[in-house]
Design an enzyme around this catalytic site. Sequence first.
Site, mmCIF file in Angstrom:
data_model
loop_
_atom_site.group_PDB
_atom_site.id
_atom_site.type_symbol
_atom_site.label_atom_id
_atom_site.label_comp_id
_atom_site.label_asym_id
_atom_site.label_seq_id
_atom_site.Cartn_x
_atom_site.Cartn_y
_atom_site.Cartn_z
ATOM 1 C CG ASP A 285 -1.223 -2.547 -3.442
ATOM 2 O OD1 ASP A 285 -1.137 -1.344 -3.722
ATOM 3 O OD2 ASP A 285 -0.242 -3.302 -3.370
ATOM 4 C CG ASP B 188 0.496 -7.203 -1.933
ATOM 5 O OD1 ASP B 188 0.646 -6.911 -3.134
ATOM 6 O OD2 ASP B 188 0.512 -6.343 -1.023
ATOM 7 C CG ASP C 121 3.154 -4.292 -3.937
ATOM 8 O OD1 ASP C 121 2.811 -4.701 -2.822
ATOM 9 O OD2 ASP C 121 2.628 -3.306 -4.481
ATOM 10 C CG ASP D 216 0.663 -1.263 -6.783
ATOM 11 O OD1 ASP D 216 1.476 -0.965 -5.896
ATOM 12 O OD2 ASP D 216 -0.223 -2.124 -6.629
HETATM 13 C C1 LIG Z 1 -14.668 -4.359 -0.801
HETATM 14 C C2 LIG Z 1 -14.693 -5.380 0.346
HETATM 15 C C3 LIG Z 1 -15.409 -6.646 -0.095
HETATM 16 C C4 LIG Z 1 -13.255 -5.728 0.723
HETATM 17 C C5 LIG Z 1 -12.526 -4.522 1.378
HETATM 18 C C6 LIG Z 1 -12.410 -4.715 2.891
HETATM 19 C C7 LIG Z 1 -12.571 -3.397 3.648
HETATM 20 C C8 LIG Z 1 -12.278 -3.605 5.079
HETATM 21 C C9 LIG Z 1 -11.721 -2.296 3.034
HETATM 22 C C10 LIG Z 1 -10.359 -2.045 3.680
HETATM 23 C C11 LIG Z 1 -9.496 -1.335 2.665
HETATM 24 C C12 LIG Z 1 -8.180 -0.749 3.188
HETATM 25 C C13 LIG Z 1 -7.611 -1.510 4.317
HETATM 26 C C14 LIG Z 1 -7.161 -0.708 2.055
HETATM 27 C C15 LIG Z 1 -7.519 0.297 1.041
HETATM 28 C C16 LIG Z 1 -6.241 0.884 0.431
HETATM 29 C C17 LIG Z 1 -6.557 1.467 -0.908
HETATM 30 C C18 LIG Z 1 -7.584 2.546 -0.719
HETATM 31 C C19 LIG Z 1 -5.315 2.033 -1.611
HETATM 32 C C20 LIG Z 1 -4.171 1.047 -1.764
HETATM 33 O O1 LIG Z 1 -2.992 1.646 -1.217
HETATM 34 C C21 LIG Z 1 -1.859 0.879 -1.420
HETATM 35 C C22 LIG Z 1 -1.429 0.482 -0.063
HETATM 36 C C23 LIG Z 1 -0.470 -0.672 -0.149
HETATM 37 O O2 LIG Z 1 0.810 -0.138 -0.557
HETATM 38 P P1 LIG Z 1 2.014 -1.185 -0.777
HETATM 39 O O3 LIG Z 1 1.601 -2.219 -1.765
HETATM 40 O O4 LIG Z 1 3.250 -0.401 -1.056
HETATM 41 O O5 LIG Z 1 2.154 -1.809 0.667
HETATM 42 P P2 LIG Z 1 2.406 -3.308 1.085
HETATM 43 O O6 LIG Z 1 1.937 -4.275 0.066
HETATM 44 O O7 LIG Z 1 1.868 -3.442 2.464
HETATM 45 O O8 LIG Z 1 4.013 -3.391 1.217
HETATM 46 C C24 LIG Z 1 4.805 -3.530 0.050
HETATM 47 C C25 LIG Z 1 6.000 -4.311 0.525
HETATM 48 O O9 LIG Z 1 5.583 -5.610 0.961
HETATM 49 C C26 LIG Z 1 6.483 -6.586 0.502
HETATM 50 N N1 LIG Z 1 5.844 -7.462 -0.518
HETATM 51 C C27 LIG Z 1 4.683 -7.091 -1.084
HETATM 52 C C28 LIG Z 1 4.088 -7.934 -1.999
HETATM 53 C C29 LIG Z 1 4.740 -9.163 -2.322
HETATM 54 N N2 LIG Z 1 4.179 -10.013 -3.217
HETATM 55 N N3 LIG Z 1 5.906 -9.501 -1.741
HETATM 56 C C30 LIG Z 1 6.477 -8.658 -0.842
HETATM 57 O O10 LIG Z 1 7.588 -8.950 -0.311
HETATM 58 C C31 LIG Z 1 7.654 -5.827 -0.119
HETATM 59 O O11 LIG Z 1 8.576 -5.523 0.908
HETATM 60 C C32 LIG Z 1 6.971 -4.569 -0.587
HETATM 61 O O12 LIG Z 1 7.873 -3.453 -0.698
HETATM 62 O O13 LIG Z 1 -0.889 1.624 0.556
HETATM 63 C C33 LIG Z 1 -0.840 1.517 1.914
HETATM 64 C C34 LIG Z 1 -0.897 2.973 2.406
HETATM 65 C C35 LIG Z 1 -1.720 3.110 3.635
HETATM 66 C C36 LIG Z 1 -1.099 2.432 4.835
HETATM 67 C C37 LIG Z 1 -3.144 2.604 3.383
HETATM 68 C C38 LIG Z 1 -4.081 3.375 4.222
HETATM 69 C C39 LIG Z 1 -5.498 3.134 3.758
HETATM 70 C C40 LIG Z 1 -6.431 3.712 4.811
HETATM 71 C C41 LIG Z 1 -6.720 2.604 5.805
HETATM 72 C C42 LIG Z 1 -7.642 4.219 4.114
HETATM 73 C C43 LIG Z 1 -8.892 3.490 4.535
HETATM 74 C C44 LIG Z 1 -9.574 3.071 3.297
HETATM 75 C C45 LIG Z 1 -11.051 3.349 3.425
HETATM 76 C C46 LIG Z 1 -11.760 2.086 3.954
HETATM 77 C C47 LIG Z 1 -11.529 3.753 2.064
HETATM 78 C C48 LIG Z 1 -12.964 4.170 2.130
HETATM 79 C C49 LIG Z 1 -13.311 4.879 0.846
HETATM 80 C C50 LIG Z 1 -14.831 4.921 0.650
HETATM 81 C C51 LIG Z 1 -15.142 6.078 -0.237
HETATM 82 C C52 LIG Z 1 -15.309 3.629 0.059
HETATM 83 O O1 LIG Z 2 2.415 6.118 -3.717
HETATM 84 P P1 LIG Z 2 2.942 6.004 -5.128
HETATM 85 O O2 LIG Z 2 4.399 6.325 -5.208
HETATM 86 O O3 LIG Z 2 2.128 6.729 -6.146
HETATM 87 O O4 LIG Z 2 2.827 4.458 -5.565
HETATM 88 C C1 LIG Z 2 3.411 3.474 -4.763
HETATM 89 C C2 LIG Z 2 4.583 2.925 -5.508
HETATM 90 O O5 LIG Z 2 5.551 3.941 -5.620
HETATM 91 C C3 LIG Z 2 5.174 1.757 -4.723
HETATM 92 O O6 LIG Z 2 6.242 1.236 -5.460
HETATM 93 C C4 LIG Z 2 4.110 0.689 -4.552
HETATM 94 O O7 LIG Z 2 4.644 -0.409 -3.863
HETATM 95 C C5 LIG Z 2 2.930 1.234 -3.808
HETATM 96 O O8 LIG Z 2 1.928 0.232 -3.748
HETATM 97 C C6 LIG Z 2 2.349 2.436 -4.520
HETATM 98 O O9 LIG Z 2 1.845 2.009 -5.770
HETATM 99 MG MG LIG Z 3 1.462 -1.788 -3.959
HETATM 100 MG MG LIG Z 4 1.073 -4.305 -1.787
#
Ligand SMILES: CC(C)CCC[C@@H](C)CCC[C@@H](C)CCC[C@@H](C)CCOC[C@@H](COP(=O)(O)OP(=O)(O)OC[C@H]1O[C@@H](n2ccc(N)nc2=O)[C@H](O)[C@@H]1O)OCC[C@H](C)CCC[C@H](C)CCC[C@H](C)CCCC(C)C
Ligand SMILES: O=P([O-])([O-])O[C@@H]1[C@@H](O)[C@H](O)[C@@H](O)[C@H](O)[C@@H]1O
Ligand SMILES: [Mg+2]
Ligand SMILES: [Mg+2]
Length: 188
Positions: free
Chosen positions: A61, A64, A82, A86
């Site tokens: 997520d 992408d 996206d 979700d």
């Molecule tokens: C399991 C292994 C084999 C693989 C994992 C690799 C490891 C290195 C793990 C790393 C994981 C970490 C980086 C991500 C974990 C996140 C997860 C916990 C929760 C998901 O949150 C959602 C995330 C994404 O939100 P969006 O989808 O809104 O964001 P984008 O997609 O970037 O943007 C959307 C935007 O893009 C354009 N678009 C998208 C798609 C598309 N098809 N076309 C498009 O044009 C469009 O403009 C869309 O509007 O939320 C992000 C929030 C925050 C920044 C994430 C912060 C996570 C933080 C790093 C926490 C660390 C996680 C930690 C490793 C967890 C440990 C837990 C432990 C207990 C295991």
């Molecule tokens: O943070 P939240 O509002 O519960 O949920 C978010 C959605 O509102 C947003 O549209 C999506 O792109 C993010 O990946 C996340 O799912």
């Molecule tokens: Mg998303």
């Molecule tokens: Mg995404």
Amino acid sequence: MLESLRPLLTKILNPLARNLNINPNIVTVISPFIAILAAYGFANHLLLLGCVAILLSGFLDVVDGAVARYHNRSSKFGAFLDSTMDRFADAIIYIGIIFGGYCDWFIGVLAIHSAITVSYVRARAESQGVDCSVGIAERAVRMIILMVGALIGHFTQPIYFTYVIIILVILSYITVGQRIYHVWKALK
Ligand SMILES: CC(C)CCC[C@@H](C)CCC[C@@H](C)CCC[C@@H](C)CCOC[C@@H](COP(=O)(O)OP(=O)(O)OC[C@H]1O[C@@H](n2ccc(N)nc2=O)[C@H](O)[C@@H]1O)OCC[C@H](C)CCC[C@H](C)CCC[C@H](C)CCCC(C)C
Ligand SMILES: O=P([O-])([O-])O[C@@H]1[C@@H](O)[C@H](O)[C@@H](O)[C@H](O)[C@@H]1O
Ligand SMILES: [Mg+2]
Ligand SMILES: [Mg+2]
């Protein structure tokens, strides 16, 4: 709350995004299928599999969007897809948790309703021109809490995962309240 990490995350993911010059929508559509794997894990009492699959689904997520931005392939449809994917992932994960018996069906329904309502309120606010990425339990936080709960349940006793789910439902409804208040203030 974790949105502030996005620039750092983007910097970390850019090397991967550079080598992944594909339609980001493909990555977006894969994410909920990994959530099905998480649901399978929870339904079969494989909490570690459930945790890792949530992490992988969440990772996709994040990837992408990183791919979309890096290759200038961001699109309105992609943003729509996206968010829609979700919602499938959110519901699928909780359905697996319910099937696994980690919470009774009523708590499970509340978990699905609260999670989807948090995001619905944000989407509805954005349709009124109000940015609503506020609240304590945005999606990234909810996913991390579920992963932590699954790990706790795996390494100690499953009942503690149940307690985490109940706490998550409460936090999600608090977030709904926070977002409604935020929108009320913005539009009054
Ligand atoms: C399991 C292994 C084999 C693989 C994992 C690799 C490891 C290195 C793990 C790393 C994981 C970490 C980086 C991500 C974990 C996140 C997860 C916990 C929760 C998901 O949150 C959602 C995330 C994404 O939100 P969006 O989808 O809104 O964001 P984008 O997609 O970037 O943007 C959307 C935007 O893009 C354009 N678009 C998208 C798609 C598309 N098809 N076309 C498009 O044009 C469009 O403009 C869309 O509007 O939320 C992000 C929030 C925050 C920044 C994430 C912060 C996570 C933080 C790093 C926490 C660390 C996680 C930690 C490793 C967890 C440990 C837990 C432990 C207990 C295991
Ligand atoms: O943070 P939240 O509002 O519960 O949920 C978010 C959605 O509102 C947003 O549209 C999506 O792109 C993010 O990946 C996340 O799912
Ligand atoms: Mg998303
Ligand atoms: Mg995404």
